[in-house]
Design an enzyme around this catalytic site. Sequence first.
Site, PDB file in Angstrom:
ATOM      1  N   HIS A 205       0.796  -1.229   0.000  1.00 38.30           N
ATOM      2  CA  HIS A 205       0.000   0.000   0.000  1.00 38.30           C
ATOM      3  C   HIS A 205       0.829   1.281   0.000  1.00 38.30           C
ATOM      4  CE1 HIS A 205       1.060  -0.212   4.232  1.00 38.30           C
ATOM      5  NE2 HIS A 205       0.747   1.047   4.319  1.00 38.30           N
TER       6      HIS A 205
HETATM    7  C1  UD1 Z   1      -1.866   5.409   6.183  1.00 38.71           C
HETATM    8  C2  UD1 Z   1      -0.539   5.856   6.792  1.00 38.71           C
HETATM    9  C3  UD1 Z   1       0.508   4.763   6.582  1.00 38.71           C
HETATM   10  C4  UD1 Z   1       0.022   3.422   7.080  1.00 38.71           C
HETATM   11  C5  UD1 Z   1      -1.315   3.099   6.422  1.00 38.71           C
HETATM   12  C6  UD1 Z   1      -1.871   1.795   6.901  1.00 38.71           C
HETATM   13  C7  UD1 Z   1      -0.028   8.258   6.705  1.00 38.71           C
HETATM   14  C8  UD1 Z   1       0.731   9.300   5.989  1.00 38.71           C
HETATM   15  N1  UD1 Z   1      -0.034   7.046   6.120  1.00 38.71           N
HETATM   16  O1  UD1 Z   1      -1.678   5.286   4.779  1.00 38.71           O
HETATM   17  O2  UD1 Z   1       1.685   5.107   7.305  1.00 38.71           O
HETATM   18  O3  UD1 Z   1       0.964   2.436   6.774  1.00 38.71           O
HETATM   19  O4  UD1 Z   1      -2.232   4.156   6.744  1.00 38.71           O
HETATM   20  O5  UD1 Z   1      -3.085   1.488   6.298  1.00 38.71           O
HETATM   21  O6  UD1 Z   1      -0.594   8.517   7.739  1.00 38.71           O
HETATM   22  N2  UD1 Z   1      -9.222   4.954   2.459  1.00 38.71           N
HETATM   23  C9  UD1 Z   1     -10.423   4.311   2.473  1.00 38.71           C
HETATM   24  N3  UD1 Z   1     -10.931   3.930   3.677  1.00 38.71           N
HETATM   25  C10 UD1 Z   1     -10.301   4.174   4.846  1.00 38.71           C
HETATM   26  C11 UD1 Z   1      -9.073   4.852   4.814  1.00 38.71           C
HETATM   27  C12 UD1 Z   1      -8.535   5.227   3.607  1.00 38.71           C
HETATM   28  O7  UD1 Z   1     -11.031   4.052   1.450  1.00 38.71           O
HETATM   29  O8  UD1 Z   1     -10.821   3.800   5.920  1.00 38.71           O
HETATM   30  C13 UD1 Z   1      -8.653   5.341   1.148  1.00 38.71           C
HETATM   31  C14 UD1 Z   1      -8.914   6.778   0.790  1.00 38.71           C
HETATM   32  O9  UD1 Z   1      -9.200   6.834  -0.545  1.00 38.71           O
HETATM   33  C15 UD1 Z   1      -7.599   7.468   1.039  1.00 38.71           C
HETATM   34  C16 UD1 Z   1      -6.591   6.361   0.796  1.00 38.71           C
HETATM   35  O10 UD1 Z   1      -7.250   5.150   1.184  1.00 38.71           O
HETATM   36  O11 UD1 Z   1      -7.430   8.566   0.210  1.00 38.71           O
HETATM   37  C17 UD1 Z   1      -5.338   6.505   1.607  1.00 38.71           C
HETATM   38  O12 UD1 Z   1      -5.642   6.677   2.999  1.00 38.71           O
HETATM   39  P1  UD1 Z   1      -4.646   7.534   3.956  1.00 38.71           P
HETATM   40  O13 UD1 Z   1      -5.114   7.429   5.368  1.00 38.71           O
HETATM   41  O14 UD1 Z   1      -4.465   8.883   3.371  1.00 38.71           O
HETATM   42  O15 UD1 Z   1      -3.271   6.819   3.785  1.00 38.71           O
HETATM   43  P2  UD1 Z   1      -2.906   5.279   3.780  1.00 38.71           P
HETATM   44  O16 UD1 Z   1      -2.370   4.947   2.446  1.00 38.71           O
HETATM   45  O17 UD1 Z   1      -4.023   4.461   4.341  1.00 38.71           O
END
Ligand code: UD1
Length: 366
Positions: A205
């Site tokens: 991811h």
């Molecule tokens: C975040 C953390 C990363 C961790 C990862 C574990 C930061 C910078 N990154 O990355 O260190 O390893 O979590 O999962 O804090 N989304 C959903 N549902 C959710 C959450 C996210 O659909 O419940 C989607 C959204 O489209 C979002 C994307 O995933 O834009 C990324 O989510 P985000 O929390 O920004 O970063 P992660 O890649 O999850």
Amino acid sequence: MKIISVVGARPNFMKIAPIVEHIKKKRSFQHILVHTGQHYDRKMSKSFFDDLGIPKPDIDLGVGSSTHANQTAQVMVKFEEILFAHQPDLVLVVGDVNSTMACSIVASKLNIPVAHVEAGLRSFDRTMPEEINRLITDSISNILFTTCRDADRNLKKEGVPAKKIFFVGNVMIDTLIKNKKKTASSTVLKTMGLKKQEYVLVTLHRPSNVDNVQSLNNLMDIFANLQKRTKIIFPVHPRTRKQLIEFGCLEKAKALPNLTFTDPLGYLDFLKLMLNCKMVLTDSGGIQEETSFLKIPCLTLRENTERPITTTLGTNYLVGMKKNKIIKIANQILDGKYKKGKAIPYWDGKAAQRIVNVLLQYAKKG
Ligand code: UD1
């Protein structure tokens, strides 16, 4: 002592679970759990509270996904209101996600002491958002809990006084030890039609791996090769799913009969898959640690790791993104040739207890 603990994203939940459990046993503490809402889907958040028996958060900031600046800013604004209202004596943050950094900045600016669990890890790669979060959080924390001695050394090199650093071990391993037996109740192998030791488990991811088409195509080539020899199970993170769709990779995957994509899995189902797989391919930090503890071979598809102890003492191989190298090492592992790993100091199920003992001493000093 009134403590506010913060969680935001999936890897925070297994870290906070044993800490909350031990804090709640002590009458010296009044405890408030804040969820920033950085992760919000049931499969990325609530299912972990259920599996791990974490009490429902007292406060949910409901921040959700956005750009880094927007998400960080929203957490800061909302968390500041919570600190004004509750006036805690200490804020405890875990890991290295945006919520960790955002809340530590807010507390620090209000002169509220910050305790950081999993301090001192460094990939020395500032293109990783987590590295920035780690550097900032550590530089303003008052109590720094570390998982390994190399984290202590990193902090000392950055000028953190030794008296602020507490080597306590790894809370993620506390959670793993506590929950390993409970995986007996998971039906994931049956549901997915899998037998023990007949599949490879994949999680990816990181933006550096999934946010560009070359890298995703490279991964699809690796899967195409390996799936000739073994089943591959890939629980897909929402970020990765979005990118796989955007870059047309889901269609390519359909042509690979031994590759199975699933939705993100709960803690117990994922642990059950990990316990019974032949090998893991990942870019997650936590999974490098869990596989090392379990002595399961792990290929980390990154150029660096902030957890080098998993490659020196553990079963982790840092393989970068070079297709041929990954396929070669994966095949050696499938042939049974891999390092067996050694126990890592203080990854023993007692880290949260040590953390709470330090907090008790801190509370006594006033
Ligand atoms: C975040 C953390 C990363 C961790 C990862 C574990 C930061 C910078 N990154 O990355 O260190 O390893 O979590 O999962 O804090 N989304 C959903 N549902 C959710 C959450 C996210 O659909 O419940 C989607 C959204 O489209 C979002 C994307 O995933 O834009 C990324 O989510 P985000 O929390 O920004 O970063 P992660 O890649 O999850």
